[in-house]
Design a protein around this motif. Structure first.
Motif, mmCIF file in Angstrom:
data_model
loop_
_atom_site.group_PDB
_atom_site.id
_atom_site.type_symbol
_atom_site.label_atom_id
_atom_site.label_comp_id
_atom_site.label_asym_id
_atom_site.label_seq_id
_atom_site.Cartn_x
_atom_site.Cartn_y
_atom_site.Cartn_z
ATOM 1 N N GLU A 181 39.772 50.403 29.916
ATOM 2 C CA GLU A 181 40.153 50.669 31.308
ATOM 3 C C GLU A 181 40.731 52.072 31.463
ATOM 4 O O GLU A 181 40.527 52.723 32.491
ATOM 5 N N ARG A 230 42.758 44.737 42.438
ATOM 6 C CA ARG A 230 42.378 44.248 41.107
ATOM 7 C C ARG A 230 42.766 42.776 40.940
ATOM 8 O O ARG A 230 42.049 42.011 40.294
ATOM 9 N N ALA A 251 35.929 49.514 40.260
ATOM 10 C CA ALA A 251 36.225 48.147 39.829
ATOM 11 C C ALA A 251 34.952 47.353 39.579
ATOM 12 O O ALA A 251 34.932 46.420 38.778
ATOM 13 N N SER A 309 34.507 48.232 36.020
ATOM 14 C CA SER A 309 35.584 47.921 35.095
ATOM 15 C C SER A 309 35.857 46.423 34.973
ATOM 16 O O SER A 309 36.158 45.941 33.878
ATOM 17 N N ILE A 334 35.835 44.417 31.425
ATOM 18 C CA ILE A 334 36.995 43.793 30.800
ATOM 19 C C ILE A 334 36.770 42.300 30.576
ATOM 20 O O ILE A 334 37.227 41.729 29.588
ATOM 21 N N ASN A 338 44.434 45.966 32.763
ATOM 22 C CA ASN A 338 43.995 46.747 33.916
ATOM 23 C C ASN A 338 45.140 47.506 34.554
ATOM 24 O O ASN A 338 45.043 48.706 34.818
#
Length: 354
Positions: free
Chosen positions: A100, A140, A241, A244, A248, A262
């Motif tokens: 991240e 997030r 996002a 990402s 993740i 994050n």
């Protein structure tokens, strides 16, 4: 009183609610120290001060990794092997944090372009990034909650994530660089059409009151270019996002590890921007290392959830050995660190690296 607080012991995606609230309170404290104590006045944030802030946030992230290893109680539901859960969790946490952080590094290029487009003075950039990070924490949380619900209900979605990551990594290598044209951005077009906007930045204000342009004699609210810059920073975070969050979840299915890694990476983004904004072009080969990490993580999903777990379910014996979390961490460190070192060496002596 005891009964009224009993909800704190209830679990949310594998962890008690009190743990989630405690983490958010801790992050809130860090942000208050940052804006309310360390950077409570407008001004240019020096590279030296930014380096100290980034080192502090990184140290806290590492300390949290110690908490994950020694104190955290992982939910076995989110791990493929019931053995050494804390070891798996901490390896996945650091892999996610490094990944991240590297993905957040990519944001620096775009954030710099946004500040240039809106002519945001350096003394106000910290304020925009602070509130941008506040929004990122909320967004997030929403994305990760949705992702956790989908992945836990439909494990096969991980294969879609894998294909997306492999495609994204391939595109980063061979797709070329395409700069964002902010004048054509639909969000910015919408705001300019629907809101009163000042022509110039008004100190550090996101909104100011000015006479009604329709001639009513009343004072009406105007957004400033600083507010537009903030909105575009949030839009960029939402766009990033999309890369990402699947990345993740490809590293770990544990929502608490996903969210905490994050957030610690995002906390360091602001300091990283002021620390590296002037030298960001020196890391032009980073995208190649990052693209390879995305491809390898995508392959790892297919390997562990397809070849290993799928074959084991059918025959009782694994077709291939299980790839342990430490290999993801080693690969992430090697590829990202190696590409950064190569970039720094390769561009040494260049005045304006391309």
């Amino acid at each position: 009183m005891h009964e009224s607080l009993s909800f704190l012991a209830a679990t949310y995606v594998g962890q008690p609610i009190w743990l989630w609230l405690a983490f958010l309170a801790f992050i809130g404290l860090l942000l208050w120290i940052d804006l309310g104590v360390v950077n409570n006045k407008d001004g240019v944030v020096s590279a030296k001060k930014s380096a100290g802030m980034w080192a502090s946030f990184s140290a806290i992230a590492v300390a949290f990794g110690a908490y994950v290893y020694f104190v955290y109680e992982p939910d076995p539901l989110y791990y493929m092997s019931p053995d050494n859960l804390n070891q798996q969790a901490v390896l996945q946490y650091f892999t996610g944090y490094l990944l991240e952080t590297a993905l957040a590094f990519d944001n620096i290029f775009v954030i710099g372009m946004i500040f240039t487009f809106f002519a945001v003075p350096r003394e106000y950039q910290h304020r925009v990034l602070f509130w941008g990070i506040m929004g990122a924490i909320v967004f997030r949380a929403i994305f990760i909650s949705l992702g956790a619900a989908i992945v836990n209900e439909f494990t096969w979605v991980l294969f879609i994530f894998a294909a997306f990551l492999i495609y994204t990594g391939w595109k980063m290598i061979f797709g070329g660089d395409h700069e964002m044209d902010l004048n054509k951005n639909p969000v910015l077009k919408f705001l300019r059409k629907r809101m009163n906007i000042t022509d110039t930045i008004e100190n550090h204000n996101f909104f100011v009151k000015k006479p009604d342009p329709k001639g009513s004699g009343r004072l009406v609210l105007f957004a400033t270019p600083l507010f537009l810059a903030l909105v575009m920073v949030e839009v960029v975070d939402v766009i990033f996002a999309v890369d990402s969050v699947p990345a993740i979840f490809a590293v770990t299915k544990d929502p608490f590890i996903v969210y905490t890694s994050n957030i610690f990476a995002i906390l360091g983004l602001r300091s990283m921007y002021f620390m590296l904004a002037e030298a960001v072009a020196r890391f032009k080969y980073l995208k190649y290392g990052l693209s390879m990490v995305l491809v390898l993580i995508g392959v790892k999903i297919i390997w562990n959830f397809g070849l290993y777990k799928g074959w084991k379910d059918m025959t009782g014996e694994a077709l291939v050995p299980y790839l342990e979390p430490q290999w993801s961490l080693i690969a992430t460190l090697g590829l990202i660190g190696g590409s950064m070192a190569y970039s720094w060496i390769k561009t040494r002596g260049e005045q304006n690296p391309a």
